[in-house]
Design a protein around this motif. Sequence first.
Motif, PDB file in Angstrom:
ATOM      1  N   SER A   1       4.515  -4.359 -12.494  1.00 64.46           N
ATOM      2  CA  SER A   1       4.944  -5.300 -11.459  1.00 64.46           C
ATOM      3  C   SER A   1       3.746  -5.926 -10.752  1.00 64.46           C
ATOM      4  O   SER A   1       3.750  -7.124 -10.458  1.00 64.46           O
ATOM      5  CB  SER A   1       5.900  -4.637 -10.470  1.00 64.46           C
TER       6      SER A   1
ATOM      7  N   TRP B   1      13.927  -1.857  -7.362  1.00 70.25           N
ATOM      8  CA  TRP B   1      14.193  -2.317  -8.734  1.00 70.25           C
ATOM      9  C   TRP B   1      14.267  -3.834  -8.777  1.00 70.25           C
ATOM     10  O   TRP B   1      13.813  -4.463  -9.751  1.00 70.25           O
ATOM     11  CB  TRP B   1      15.478  -1.693  -9.277  1.00 70.25           C
TER      12      TRP B   1
ATOM     13  N   TRP C   1      10.807  -5.206  -8.789  1.00 70.67           N
ATOM     14  CA  TRP C   1      10.225  -5.068 -10.123  1.00 70.67           C
ATOM     15  C   TRP C   1      10.710  -6.194 -11.038  1.00 70.67           C
ATOM     16  O   TRP C   1       9.916  -6.841 -11.715  1.00 70.67           O
ATOM     17  CB  TRP C   1      10.595  -3.706 -10.716  1.00 70.67           C
ATOM     18  N   ALA C   2      12.017  -6.447 -11.047  1.00 73.87           N
ATOM     19  CA  ALA C   2      12.579  -7.504 -11.889  1.00 73.87           C
ATOM     20  C   ALA C   2      12.103  -8.883 -11.423  1.00 73.87           C
ATOM     21  O   ALA C   2      11.788  -9.753 -12.243  1.00 73.87           O
ATOM     22  CB  ALA C   2      14.099  -7.433 -11.865  1.00 73.87           C
TER      23      ALA C   2
ATOM     24  N   ILE D   1      10.310 -12.015 -13.414  1.00 75.74           N
ATOM     25  CA  ILE D   1      10.923 -13.344 -13.417  1.00 75.74           C
ATOM     26  C   ILE D   1       9.980 -14.373 -12.805  1.00 75.74           C
ATOM     27  O   ILE D   1       9.864 -15.500 -13.291  1.00 75.74           O
ATOM     28  CB  ILE D   1      12.287 -13.308 -12.702  1.00 75.74           C
TER      29      ILE D   1
END
Length: 122
Positions: free
Chosen positions: A35, A105, A108-109, A113
């Motif tokens: 990340s 989470w 992190w995503a 993106i």
Amino acid sequence: MRLLRFYYFTFLYHYRNKPESWGGDFRSVLLVELSICWLMLGLWVLVDPGLSELGSWTKLIVLFVNIIILIILQRYLMSKGRSELIFKEFKDQQINNETNRTICWAVWAASFIFFLISASLQ
């Protein structure tokens, strides 16, 4: 640094009782490192759109930065039983709830993106 430790704890908490062959400690550090790397690369691409001008050096620079970040995070979060201490620190804390872990989470995503979006804009 408390937020970084909680961010690590979120992944550690997820992988704690998984039956996979290699440890959740290292997986958690890798997710934190990824990340950070994705955020840095996303910012780098936005600031310096000519990233491809570095040619073959780009891959080496990114690899070197990843290794440096991973070593620093491993020393700070994992070495000498620190992952156990971090797990004990946050296990019964008020900050350890489903909402905050879901936010971690999502961060992190979102870092992934963000990198994809910034790369596609260039």
